[in-house]
Design a protein around this motif. Sequence first.
Motif, PDB file in Angstrom:
ATOM      1  N   LEU A  20     -22.204  22.110  38.925  1.00 29.60           N
ATOM      2  CA  LEU A  20     -20.834  21.937  39.183  1.00 29.60           C
ATOM      3  C   LEU A  20     -20.432  20.324  39.476  1.00 29.60           C
ATOM      4  O   LEU A  20     -19.362  19.789  38.856  1.00 29.60           O
ATOM      5  CB  LEU A  20     -20.574  22.495  40.629  1.00 29.60           C
ATOM      6  CG  LEU A  20     -20.368  24.120  40.636  1.00 29.60           C
ATOM      7  CD1 LEU A  20     -20.129  24.704  42.044  1.00 29.60           C
ATOM      8  CD2 LEU A  20     -19.191  24.484  39.660  1.00 29.60           C
ATOM      9  N   ALA A  21     -21.316  19.485  39.880  1.00 19.88           N
ATOM     10  CA  ALA A  21     -21.228  18.013  40.082  1.00 19.88           C
ATOM     11  C   ALA A  21     -21.250  17.715  38.583  1.00 19.88           C
ATOM     12  O   ALA A  21     -20.378  16.561  38.397  1.00 19.88           O
ATOM     13  CB  ALA A  21     -22.197  17.411  40.562  1.00 19.88           C
ATOM     14  N   ARG A  22     -22.012  18.119  37.555  1.00 28.70           N
ATOM     15  CA  ARG A  22     -22.008  17.780  36.325  1.00 28.70           C
ATOM     16  C   ARG A  22     -20.517  17.809  35.750  1.00 28.70           C
ATOM     17  O   ARG A  22     -19.837  17.301  34.917  1.00 28.70           O
ATOM     18  CB  ARG A  22     -23.212  18.000  35.239  1.00 28.70           C
ATOM     19  CG  ARG A  22     -24.187  17.467  35.601  1.00 28.70           C
ATOM     20  CD  ARG A  22     -25.445  17.498  34.717  1.00 28.70           C
ATOM     21  NE  ARG A  22     -25.658  19.015  34.349  1.00 28.70           N
ATOM     22  CZ  ARG A  22     -26.575  19.990  34.985  1.00 28.70           C
ATOM     23  NH1 ARG A  22     -27.533  19.411  36.007  1.00 28.70           N
ATOM     24  NH2 ARG A  22     -26.626  21.144  34.562  1.00 28.70           N
ATOM     25  N   LEU A  23     -20.294  19.046  36.008  1.00 33.00           N
ATOM     26  CA  LEU A  23     -18.722  19.484  35.393  1.00 33.00           C
ATOM     27  C   LEU A  23     -17.487  18.672  35.820  1.00 33.00           C
ATOM     28  O   LEU A  23     -16.861  18.400  35.094  1.00 33.00           O
ATOM     29  CB  LEU A  23     -18.742  21.051  35.608  1.00 33.00           C
ATOM     30  CG  LEU A  23     -19.255  22.020  34.765  1.00 33.00           C
ATOM     31  CD1 LEU A  23     -19.052  23.370  35.232  1.00 33.00           C
ATOM     32  CD2 LEU A  23     -18.881  21.790  33.464  1.00 33.00           C
ATOM     33  N   GLU A  24     -17.707  18.412  37.137  1.00 33.16           N
ATOM     34  CA  GLU A  24     -16.557  17.496  37.730  1.00 33.16           C
ATOM     35  C   GLU A  24     -16.865  16.175  37.165  1.00 33.16           C
ATOM     36  O   GLU A  24     -15.686  15.573  36.984  1.00 33.16           O
ATOM     37  CB  GLU A  24     -16.741  17.355  39.238  1.00 33.16           C
ATOM     38  CG  GLU A  24     -16.519  18.665  40.055  1.00 33.16           C
ATOM     39  CD  GLU A  24     -16.856  18.669  41.534  1.00 33.16           C
ATOM     40  OE1 GLU A  24     -17.499  17.906  42.010  1.00 33.16           O
ATOM     41  OE2 GLU A  24     -16.372  19.542  42.152  1.00 33.16           O
ATOM     42  N   LYS A  25     -17.985  15.717  37.017  1.00 32.96           N
ATOM     43  CA  LYS A  25     -18.271  14.430  36.276  1.00 32.96           C
ATOM     44  C   LYS A  25     -17.395  14.383  34.946  1.00 32.96           C
ATOM     45  O   LYS A  25     -16.619  13.622  34.636  1.00 32.96           O
ATOM     46  CB  LYS A  25     -19.598  13.843  36.271  1.00 32.96           C
ATOM     47  CG  LYS A  25     -19.855  13.300  37.246  1.00 32.96           C
ATOM     48  CD  LYS A  25     -21.361  12.531  36.957  1.00 32.96           C
ATOM     49  CE  LYS A  25     -21.800  12.301  38.294  1.00 32.96           C
ATOM     50  NZ  LYS A  25     -23.479  11.491  38.086  1.00 32.96           N
ATOM     51  N   VAL A  27     -15.086  16.436  33.540  1.00 28.13           N
ATOM     52  CA  VAL A  27     -13.650  16.433  33.692  1.00 28.13           C
ATOM     53  C   VAL A  27     -13.027  15.277  34.411  1.00 28.13           C
ATOM     54  O   VAL A  27     -11.919  14.769  33.817  1.00 28.13           O
ATOM     55  CB  VAL A  27     -13.103  17.623  34.718  1.00 28.13           C
ATOM     56  CG1 VAL A  27     -11.699  17.747  34.885  1.00 28.13           C
ATOM     57  CG2 VAL A  27     -13.740  19.000  34.147  1.00 28.13           C
ATOM     58  N   VAL A  28     -13.505  14.593  35.531  1.00 31.01           N
ATOM     59  CA  VAL A  28     -12.908  13.400  35.946  1.00 31.01           C
ATOM     60  C   VAL A  28     -12.983  12.094  35.031  1.00 31.01           C
ATOM     61  O   VAL A  28     -12.144  11.259  35.015  1.00 31.01           O
ATOM     62  CB  VAL A  28     -13.217  13.249  37.463  1.00 31.01           C
ATOM     63  CG1 VAL A  28     -13.019  11.911  38.038  1.00 31.01           C
ATOM     64  CG2 VAL A  28     -12.976  14.343  38.118  1.00 31.01           C
ATOM     65  N   ARG A  29     -14.342  12.036  34.472  1.00 29.59           N
ATOM     66  CA  ARG A  29     -14.429  10.711  33.767  1.00 29.59           C
ATOM     67  C   ARG A  29     -14.288  11.122  32.312  1.00 29.59           C
ATOM     68  O   ARG A  29     -15.334  11.675  31.737  1.00 29.59           O
ATOM     69  CB  ARG A  29     -15.904  10.158  34.203  1.00 29.59           C
ATOM     70  CG  ARG A  29     -16.041   8.882  33.541  1.00 29.59           C
ATOM     71  CD  ARG A  29     -17.531   8.390  34.070  1.00 29.59           C
ATOM     72  NE  ARG A  29     -18.365   9.359  34.660  1.00 29.59           N
ATOM     73  CZ  ARG A  29     -19.693   9.427  34.651  1.00 29.59           C
ATOM     74  NH1 ARG A  29     -20.216   8.180  34.045  1.00 29.59           N
ATOM     75  NH2 ARG A  29     -20.510  10.381  35.100  1.00 29.59           N
ATOM     76  N   PRO A  30     -13.309  10.687  31.956  1.00 26.64           N
ATOM     77  CA  PRO A  30     -13.057  11.135  30.167  1.00 26.64           C
ATOM     78  C   PRO A  30     -14.225  10.425  29.351  1.00 26.64           C
ATOM     79  O   PRO A  30     -14.717   9.413  29.753  1.00 26.64           O
ATOM     80  CB  PRO A  30     -11.677  10.545  29.803  1.00 26.64           C
ATOM     81  CG  PRO A  30     -11.551   9.537  30.934  1.00 26.64           C
ATOM     82  CD  PRO A  30     -12.240   9.816  32.206  1.00 26.64           C
ATOM     83  N   ASN A  31     -14.553  11.135  28.164  1.00 24.84           N
ATOM     84  CA  ASN A  31     -15.619  10.646  27.449  1.00 24.84           C
ATOM     85  C   ASN A  31     -15.094   9.263  26.684  1.00 24.84           C
ATOM     86  O   ASN A  31     -14.096   9.450  26.103  1.00 24.84           O
ATOM     87  CB  ASN A  31     -15.899  11.866  26.324  1.00 24.84           C
ATOM     88  CG  ASN A  31     -16.973  11.238  25.501  1.00 24.84           C
ATOM     89  OD1 ASN A  31     -17.387  10.405  25.319  1.00 24.84           O
ATOM     90  ND2 ASN A  31     -17.366  12.435  24.672  1.00 24.84           N
ATOM     91  N   ALA A  32     -15.832   8.281  26.541  1.00 23.71           N
ATOM     92  CA  ALA A  32     -15.514   7.068  26.025  1.00 23.71           C
ATOM     93  C   ALA A  32     -15.239   7.037  24.650  1.00 23.71           C
ATOM     94  O   ALA A  32     -14.397   6.708  23.945  1.00 23.71           O
ATOM     95  CB  ALA A  32     -16.758   5.985  26.444  1.00 23.71           C
ATOM     96  N   ALA A  33     -16.091   8.070  23.990  1.00 28.66           N
ATOM     97  CA  ALA A  33     -15.687   8.296  22.639  1.00 28.66           C
ATOM     98  C   ALA A  33     -14.377   8.781  22.090  1.00 28.66           C
ATOM     99  O   ALA A  33     -13.635   8.495  21.229  1.00 28.66           O
ATOM    100  CB  ALA A  33     -17.047   9.221  21.988  1.00 28.66           C
ATOM    101  N   GLU A  34     -14.052   9.666  23.274  1.00 25.51           N
ATOM    102  CA  GLU A  34     -12.599  10.448  22.721  1.00 25.51           C
ATOM    103  C   GLU A  34     -11.576   9.226  23.200  1.00 25.51           C
ATOM    104  O   GLU A  34     -10.565   9.252  22.496  1.00 25.51           O
ATOM    105  CB  GLU A  34     -12.585  11.652  23.984  1.00 25.51           C
ATOM    106  CG  GLU A  34     -13.133  12.606  23.583  1.00 25.51           C
ATOM    107  CD  GLU A  34     -13.120  13.841  24.450  1.00 25.51           C
ATOM    108  OE1 GLU A  34     -12.435  13.927  25.414  1.00 25.51           O
ATOM    109  OE2 GLU A  34     -13.907  14.668  24.484  1.00 25.51           O
TER     110      GLU A  34
END
Length: 69
Positions: A20-25, A27-34
């Motif tokens: 769940l912590a990895r999922l929250e990260k 979602v909250v922190r967008p992917n730099a490549a995107e």
Amino acid sequence: MAGSERQETESALDRLDAVLARLEKAVVRPNAAESELRILRQAHEAMRAKVGHALADLDGLLEEFGEHG
């Protein structure tokens, strides 16, 4: 609940918390490549618009020279 069952349950809950912590990260922190891709797409569209206007201007000049040439 027996000791081993309790440990298994606690271990499973710990793993679930980690997931769940990895999922929250994610979602909250967008992917730099995107983000970079979005910026590149915007720059591409702006460049296409500029080139389109330049080509329209050239077409107008060619028509004008054709009429006066």
